[in-house]
Design a protein around this motif. Sequence first.
Motif, PDB file in Angstrom:
ATOM      1  N   ARG A  75       8.366  -7.331  13.092  1.00  0.00           N
ATOM      2  CA  ARG A  75       7.523  -6.169  13.377  1.00  0.00           C
ATOM      3  C   ARG A  75       8.348  -4.911  13.199  1.00  0.00           C
ATOM      4  O   ARG A  75       9.543  -4.901  13.504  1.00  0.00           O
ATOM      5  N   ARG A  82       2.047   0.443  12.503  1.00  0.00           N
ATOM      6  CA  ARG A  82       2.666  -0.763  13.056  1.00  0.00           C
ATOM      7  C   ARG A  82       2.467  -1.904  12.061  1.00  0.00           C
ATOM      8  O   ARG A  82       1.342  -2.322  11.790  1.00  0.00           O
ATOM      9  N   GLY A  84       3.528  -5.844  10.591  1.00  0.00           N
ATOM     10  CA  GLY A  84       4.013  -7.170  10.900  1.00  0.00           C
ATOM     11  C   GLY A  84       4.203  -7.925   9.596  1.00  0.00           C
ATOM     12  O   GLY A  84       3.532  -7.650   8.598  1.00  0.00           O
ATOM     13  N   PHE A 103      -2.785 -10.840  15.933  1.00  0.00           N
ATOM     14  CA  PHE A 103      -2.021  -9.598  15.775  1.00  0.00           C
ATOM     15  C   PHE A 103      -2.886  -8.369  16.071  1.00  0.00           C
ATOM     16  O   PHE A 103      -3.018  -7.483  15.232  1.00  0.00           O
ATOM     17  N   LEU A 106      -1.347  -4.674  15.465  1.00  0.00           N
ATOM     18  CA  LEU A 106      -0.812  -4.238  14.171  1.00  0.00           C
ATOM     19  C   LEU A 106      -1.837  -3.423  13.382  1.00  0.00           C
ATOM     20  O   LEU A 106      -3.038  -3.625  13.504  1.00  0.00           O
TER      21      LEU A 106
END
Length: 166
Positions: A75, A82, A84, A103, A106
């Motif tokens: 991450r 954000r 991942g 997730f 994200l």
Amino acid sequence: MRLLLLSDTHVPVRAKRLPAELLGEAERADVVMHAGDWVDTATLDLLEARARRLIGVFGNNDGPELRERLPEVARAELGGLRFGVVHETGPARGREDRCAQRFPDLDVLVFGHSHIPWDTSAPGGPRLLNPGSPTDRRRQPYCTYMTLVVADGVPGEVTLHRLPRR
């Protein structure tokens, strides 16, 4: 910020080396993201040396040496988003819902495994990007990788790059 997204390089099993075009992209990118299945540590070492910043994970074909050096999930916050990175997200059917549940925090999830380029958004979840493979096209017409431009917390243009057939 320019990101280079790649996965499933499988060097030296599927190709003896990474394509020169891809290495040039790695040097121009602000961040290189590799979603696993490196197969050898030499490819990891090469990209670490060429990239300004490398974010990578191990895949199902990566042995103990790569698993010692790389996480299963990575991450990072980049350009206000954000991100991942993970190798496998399961079958195509239901992928968006599965990834939104796994997730939820994200904005963008980069994944690999299938060698099939993918660009969708999960409802209420992350944008899902699979760059395909730059060395092993499998059932795809071309070997591929992606670039993504991020500005002011917004994912900009995603470009799927086709590599010449060898």
